[in-house]
Write an enzyme that holds these catalytic residues in place. Structure first.
Site, PDB file in Angstrom:
ATOM      1  N   SER A 141      -7.014 -11.416  -3.145  1.00 45.03           N
ATOM      2  CA  SER A 141      -5.562 -11.301  -3.269  1.00 45.03           C
ATOM      3  C   SER A 141      -5.046 -10.511  -2.075  1.00 45.03           C
ATOM      4  O   SER A 141      -5.792  -9.716  -1.479  1.00 45.03           O
ATOM      5  CB  SER A 141      -5.191 -10.573  -4.566  1.00 45.03           C
ATOM      6  OG  SER A 141      -3.832 -10.163  -4.572  1.00 45.03           O
ATOM      7  N   TYR A 154      -5.441  -2.684  -9.756  1.00 39.61           N
ATOM      8  CA  TYR A 154      -5.712  -4.047  -9.308  1.00 39.61           C
ATOM      9  C   TYR A 154      -6.061  -4.060  -7.817  1.00 39.61           C
ATOM     10  O   TYR A 154      -7.014  -4.731  -7.397  1.00 39.61           O
ATOM     11  CB  TYR A 154      -4.504  -4.925  -9.591  1.00 39.61           C
ATOM     12  CG  TYR A 154      -4.693  -6.377  -9.233  1.00 39.61           C
ATOM     13  CD1 TYR A 154      -5.697  -7.137  -9.804  1.00 39.61           C
ATOM     14  CD2 TYR A 154      -3.840  -7.003  -8.313  1.00 39.61           C
ATOM     15  CE1 TYR A 154      -5.872  -8.473  -9.476  1.00 39.61           C
ATOM     16  CE2 TYR A 154      -3.996  -8.337  -7.988  1.00 39.61           C
ATOM     17  CZ  TYR A 154      -5.018  -9.068  -8.562  1.00 39.61           C
ATOM     18  OH  TYR A 154      -5.179 -10.381  -8.240  1.00 39.61           O
TER      19      TYR A 154
END
Length: 256
Positions: A141, A154
């Site tokens: 990501s 995250y």
């Protein structure tokens, strides 16, 4: 847990294992690879969704949890001869600040995104070596290349997952195994934000509100398929893909 293995690969078909394949990018990647002639073993925890995918595209499926050593052993057995592992399973939980960190959420994100990727990659490396032309794809990501308020857990997990890809690239140098990192920005999928925000549909919708044309799962799946379709001496080390409206992880154009 359910298993379907009715479409075993013929010797002239490449074989891929795709994790997190019950929805989103994983399901889209399975669809695109099957359409491109691959044999696919789709892996996720939810067997009912996998069975629906198998009925749709004709792939093999296995309901399994990549955080379980026993389940990973089952994946290796079901995969058989395998040329590509697509480490897509993962996700985010919560948007708390560091000061208010929910450590259970942090542990879950690390266990799935990081340890799950390591566990399955380690287990399948012998088969990838034996194939003579292996690939390890890691879907990370833009959160693995930056950070933002409320995204510490995250981002930390995705930074670690990025390091796995980069380290593997060094450690496997000279072997017939490519290592490819796919780095998506804002992708509008059915469940990612919904699950991160505890099932709050309004909050999940707000993540994408006003953003013209966020990426779709198909956009990312096309990128994955393209990197795998290059001649095997061509290694796309890292492919970053963001919607036009997203200039950086913290800079998003919204029309409203």
């Amino acid at each position: 847990m359910t298993t379907t293995n009715q479409h075993a690969p013929s010797p002239d078909r490449l074989r891929a294992v795709v994790t997190g394949a019950s929805t989103g990018i994983g399901a889209a990647a399975a669809r695109h690879l099957v359409a491109a002639g691959w044999s696919v073993l789709a892996v996720a925890r939810r067997g009912d969704r996998l069975e629906a995918l198998a009925a749709e595209i004709g792939c093999d499926v296995l309901a399994a949890d990549i955080t379980s050593d026993d389940d990973v052993a089952r994946i290796v057995e079901a995969a058989g001869t395998v040329h590509t592992l697509i480490n897509n399973a993962g996700g985010a939980r919560g948007t708390e600040t560091i000061a208010n960190a929910d450590l259970e959420n942090w542990s879950w994100m690390y266990d799935v995104n990081v340890l799950g990727t390591v566990r399955l990659t380690k287990a399948l490396l012998p088969a990838l070596r034996a194939s003579g032309r292996g690939d390890v794809v890691v879907v990370t990501s833009v959160a693995g290349h930056g950070t933002y308020e409320g995204g510490g857990g995250y981002a930390a997990a995705k930074h670690a997952e990025r390091v796995i890809a980069q380290t593997l690239r060094l450690e496997l140098n000279g072997e017939p195994i490519r290592v490819i990192e796919i780095v998506p920005g804002l992708v509008h999928t059915e469940e990612f934000s919904l699950r991160r925000l505890g099932g709050d549909q309004a909050a999940a919708d707000a993540v994408y509100s006003g953003v013209p044309n966020p990426l779709s799962a198909d956009d990312v799946a096309e990128c994955i398929t393209w990197t795998l379709s290059r001649p095997h001496h061509v290694n796309i080390d890292q492919l970053v893909v963001k919607p036009l409206a997203q200039a950086a992880i913290h800079k998003m154009h919204r029309t409203s």
